[in-house]
Design an enzyme around this catalytic site. Structure first.
Site: not given
Length: 343
Positions: A219, A262
């Site tokens: 992430d 993301e």
């Protein structure tokens, strides 16, 4: 980029299996019908060939319902079927109209075998059929200045060409649809659908070969600030930039996937926990060392990564993702830009 697993062709394989099953039933029914017809006509050899084809078709139907070797069993059905067709053309007492069945050969071969193999098998049996027909009915060579033979050859060639073109186009369309259905449209990485399919394949392979399998959940840190400060267009370019870095560093057998936003996952075949940690650290350092550059704009990046190993942290994909997610959360709490493989 991706694992050795191939997502494509699954829909095409399902269609061919359904078509083959239907043809086997139809062949059995037609074989029984023509057995009776040829018995009454006194064409005993052809009658028993038809009966044998009917019985064999029923037996093959049971096999092809679940076999993974569909092309092999298709050939087991198709070659004898077409051979019987050639015999029907050659045997004494058979009507010249039997030759009309040759027109189904290109369509049948291409639908069942695909464009390349279908073309080869079609051409072979069409040439054999033409040779047998001319041998049996040589007077056709001299009628109307070869016009009848020319019409037959031309019509067969057109049928063959259209079957090939259609199946080739259909194959490409299926491949394009599979790519679209299994690829993230922004980054061109695998999406979650393909990732799940690949995991099932790699888990089976790991069980069979007793090899390790690991998974990363990655992430980007503070990505919301990138969108807030530079806009979503730059945010999308940053995600594309990160996807390119993943492709650069990972092996061809590894599968990176964009889960959403993301967050990314990476499937690592033949990789144990310690090796997965090294891969994760390599990715973390690469992303941190290469900020996104767009003209005068430079966006520094970092990421946090959680690591999970199949068997140790779970057996299913959901269990592994949950374990890696928990470690990713720990990495975020401990200051971001780090790899956590335990806890």
């Amino acid at each position: 980029m991706g694992t050795d697993f191939q997502v494509g062709d699954h829909s095409g394989q399902s269609q061919r299996r359904a078509l083959l099953k239907a043809l086997l039933i139809l062949t059995a029914l037609c074989g029984a019908l023509f057995y009776v017809i040829n018995i009454r006509r006194g064409v005993m050899v052809l009658a028993y060939l038809e009966l044998g084809a009917a019985i064999a078709s029923l037996l093959l139907y049971v096999v092809v319902r679940r076999t993974p070797r569909l092309r092999f069993w298709t050939l087991i059905y198709l070659i004898p079927f077409l051979t019987i067709m050639m015999a029907a053309l050659y045997l004494p007492g058979a009507s010249p109209t039997v030759f009309l069945w040759i027109y189904i050969v290109p369509v049948l071969c291409h639908l069942l075998l695909g464009p390349r193999l279908g073309l080869s098998v079609s051409v072979f049996f069409i040439l054999v059929a033409l040779g047998l027909f001319l041998y049996k009915y040589p007077d056709y060579l001299y009628r109307s200045g070869f016009a009848e033979i020319a019409n037959i050859v031309l019509s067969l060639s057109v049928t063959l060409a259209f079957a090939y073109i259609y199946e080739r186009g259909s194959h490409r369309s299926r491949s394009d649809l599979v790519v679209m259905a299994s690829t993230d449209p922004l980054t061109r990485l695998a999406n979650l659908y393909r990732f799940r399919e690949a995991f099932v394949h790699e888990r089976s392979r790991s069980q069979r070969l007793d090899t390790p399998l690991s998974l990363l959940v990655l992430d980007l840190d503070l990505f919301k600030a990138v969108n807030d400060n530079h806009g979503h267009r730059i945010g999308d370019l940053v995600l594309i930039h990160v996807a390119q870095r993943l492709r650069e560093r990972l092996r061809a057998t590894d599968l990176p996937c964009r889960v959403g936003g993301e967050e990314f996952t990476v499937l690592l075949p033949d990789t144990n926990r310690d090796e997965a940690i090294l891969v994760a650290e390599s990715l973390r350092e690469l992303i941190a060392s290469q900020p996104y550059q767009g003209g005068r704009l430079s966006v520094p990046l970092s990421c946090s990564i959680g690591v999970a190993e199949w068997g140790t942290d779970g057996d299913s994909l959901d269990e592994l993702v949950e374990a890696a997610d928990q470690r990713l959360y720990i990495a975020k709490q401990q200051g971001r830009n780090q790899v956590i493989a335990e806890g």
